[in-house]
Design a protein around this motif. Structure first.
Motif, short mmCIF file in Angstrom:
data_model
loop_
_atom_site.label_atom_id
_atom_site.label_comp_id
_atom_site.label_asym_id
_atom_site.label_seq_id
_atom_site.Cartn_x
_atom_site.Cartn_y
_atom_site.Cartn_z
N TYR A 112 70.74 68.30 78.88
CA TYR A 112 71.36 69.30 78.02
C TYR A 112 72.62 69.82 78.69
O TYR A 112 72.58 70.34 79.81
CB TYR A 112 70.37 70.45 77.77
CG TYR A 112 69.15 69.99 77.02
CD1 TYR A 112 69.12 69.99 75.63
CD2 TYR A 112 68.02 69.54 77.70
CE1 TYR A 112 68.01 69.56 74.93
CE2 TYR A 112 66.90 69.11 77.01
CZ TYR A 112 66.90 69.13 75.63
OH TYR A 112 65.80 68.69 74.95
N LEU A 113 73.74 69.68 77.97
CA LEU A 113 75.05 70.09 78.48
C LEU A 113 75.67 71.03 77.47
O LEU A 113 75.41 70.94 76.27
CB LEU A 113 75.95 68.86 78.67
CG LEU A 113 75.34 67.63 79.34
CD1 LEU A 113 76.30 66.46 79.29
CD2 LEU A 113 74.93 67.93 80.77
N GLU A 114 76.55 71.92 77.96
CA GLU A 114 77.21 72.86 77.04
C GLU A 114 78.60 73.20 77.56
O GLU A 114 78.79 73.45 78.74
CB GLU A 114 76.38 74.13 76.91
CG GLU A 114 76.96 75.12 75.91
CD GLU A 114 76.08 76.34 75.73
OE1 GLU A 114 75.41 76.41 74.68
OE2 GLU A 114 76.07 77.20 76.63
N VAL A 115 79.55 73.22 76.63
CA VAL A 115 80.90 73.70 76.92
C VAL A 115 81.01 75.05 76.22
O VAL A 115 81.13 75.11 74.99
CB VAL A 115 81.99 72.74 76.41
CG1 VAL A 115 83.38 73.28 76.75
CG2 VAL A 115 81.80 71.34 76.97
N PRO A 116 80.93 76.15 76.98
CA PRO A 116 80.92 77.48 76.35
C PRO A 116 82.33 77.99 76.04
O PRO A 116 83.32 77.42 76.50
CB PRO A 116 80.26 78.35 77.42
CG PRO A 116 80.64 77.70 78.71
CD PRO A 116 80.72 76.21 78.42
N ASN A 117 82.36 79.07 75.27
CA ASN A 117 83.61 79.80 74.99
C ASN A 117 84.66 78.94 74.30
O ASN A 117 85.83 78.93 74.71
CB ASN A 117 84.17 80.43 76.26
CG ASN A 117 83.16 81.32 76.95
OD1 ASN A 117 82.47 82.10 76.30
ND2 ASN A 117 83.06 81.19 78.26
N ILE A 118 84.26 78.23 73.27
CA ILE A 118 85.19 77.41 72.48
C ILE A 118 85.15 77.93 71.04
O ILE A 118 84.26 77.54 70.27
CB ILE A 118 84.80 75.91 72.52
CG1 ILE A 118 84.68 75.39 73.93
CG2 ILE A 118 85.79 75.09 71.70
CD1 ILE A 118 85.99 75.29 74.70
N PRO A 119 86.06 78.81 70.66
CA PRO A 119 86.09 79.27 69.26
C PRO A 119 86.40 78.09 68.33
O PRO A 119 87.25 77.25 68.63
CB PRO A 119 87.23 80.29 69.23
CG PRO A 119 87.44 80.68 70.66
CD PRO A 119 87.06 79.48 71.49
N LEU A 120 85.71 78.03 67.21
CA LEU A 120 85.87 76.93 66.27
C LEU A 120 87.32 76.82 65.79
O LEU A 120 87.84 75.71 65.64
CB LEU A 120 84.93 77.10 65.07
CG LEU A 120 84.92 75.96 64.06
CD1 LEU A 120 84.56 74.64 64.73
CD2 LEU A 120 83.95 76.26 62.93
N LYS A 121 88.00 77.94 65.60
CA LYS A 121 89.39 77.91 65.12
C LYS A 121 90.32 77.23 66.12
O LYS A 121 91.36 76.71 65.74
CB LYS A 121 89.88 79.32 64.79
CG LYS A 121 89.98 80.26 65.98
CD LYS A 121 90.51 81.62 65.55
CE LYS A 121 90.58 82.60 66.69
NZ LYS A 121 91.31 82.20 67.86
N ASP A 122 89.94 77.22 67.40
CA ASP A 122 90.77 76.60 68.44
C ASP A 122 90.41 75.13 68.68
O ASP A 122 91.12 74.43 69.39
CB ASP A 122 90.62 77.36 69.76
CG ASP A 122 91.14 78.79 69.67
OD1 ASP A 122 91.93 79.08 68.75
OD2 ASP A 122 90.74 79.61 70.53
N LEU A 123 89.32 74.67 68.10
CA LEU A 123 88.85 73.31 68.33
C LEU A 123 89.53 72.35 67.36
O LEU A 123 89.25 72.34 66.16
CB LEU A 123 87.33 73.26 68.16
CG LEU A 123 86.62 71.96 68.54
CD1 LEU A 123 86.91 71.56 69.98
CD2 LEU A 123 85.13 72.12 68.32
N LYS A 124 90.44 71.55 67.87
CA LYS A 124 91.20 70.59 67.05
C LYS A 124 90.75 69.15 67.28
O LYS A 124 90.89 68.30 66.41
CB LYS A 124 92.70 70.69 67.36
CG LYS A 124 93.27 72.09 67.23
CD LYS A 124 93.22 72.58 65.82
CE LYS A 124 93.81 73.98 65.73
NZ LYS A 124 93.11 74.86 64.83
N GLN A 125 90.25 68.88 68.48
CA GLN A 125 89.88 67.52 68.84
C GLN A 125 88.84 67.57 69.95
O GLN A 125 88.93 68.40 70.86
CB GLN A 125 91.12 66.77 69.32
CG GLN A 125 90.89 65.35 69.73
CD GLN A 125 92.14 64.77 70.36
OE1 GLN A 125 92.46 65.10 71.50
NE2 GLN A 125 92.86 63.93 69.62
#
Length: 168
Positions: A112-125
């Motif tokens: 189980y891995l997680e990349v935290p603190n990534i707002p959806l509006k900032d996620l382009k790729q």
């Protein structure tokens, strides 16, 4: 005597059909986005015996993942290996991920891995580079399923093409 020989040959012949059988090397990874946690969450599944083999080959460490003799050192080597062979890119930049932990399901280890603190509006790729086990198995296939904000894409990653991407 001729009948006995014929029966014997008929019994042994099917065994030769499997003499060239080869184990199939595969891992499966699911990449999802949690709006609640604002995080990219990843579950990767790998066969335990293959992971123990690669840890022994790469680090000369006799790993015992999934057994009663498993130690904290086994888990440290598992994480160390994943960090070198499994990379996550967000918007074209490699990012660090948290190794949340692992568990076992039958003959598989689930990481189980997680990349935290990534707002959806900032996620382009998002891109996944998965070279897990390709250093010891040339025919290793790492299947990656991405499902982010309703966009889905699957990739079969191999040694010569270890990276898959999803544009949002």
């Amino acid at each position: 005597m001729k009948i006995v020989r014929s029966v014997f040959l008929l019994m042994i012949l099917p065994l030769f059909a499997f003499a060239g059988a080869h184990k199939f090397y595969i891992s499966v990874t699911n990449v999802d986005y949690s709006q609640k946690d604002e995080a990219v969450q990843i579950i990767t599944r790998v066969f335990i015996d293959d992971m123990n083999t690669v840890l022994k080959e790469r680090y000369e460490f006799p790993a015992k993942l999934g057994s009663d003799q498993e130690s904290d050192l086994d888990k440290e080597y598992l994480e160390k290996y994943l960090r070198t062979k499994f990379l996550v890119e967000i918007n074209g930049e490699t990012v660090k991920y948290d190794f949340i932990g692992s568990k076992y399901d039958s003959d598989m280890v689930l990481c189980y891995l997680e990349v935290p603190n990534i707002p959806l509006k900032d996620l382009k790729q998002i891109a996944i580079e998965n070279e897990v086990l390709t250093d010891i198995y040339d025919d290793q296939q790492n299947v990656v399923h991405m499902n982010i904000n309703g966009k889905k894409k699957s990739h079969v990653l191999v040694k010569s093409r270890p990276k898959g991407m999803l544009n949002l």
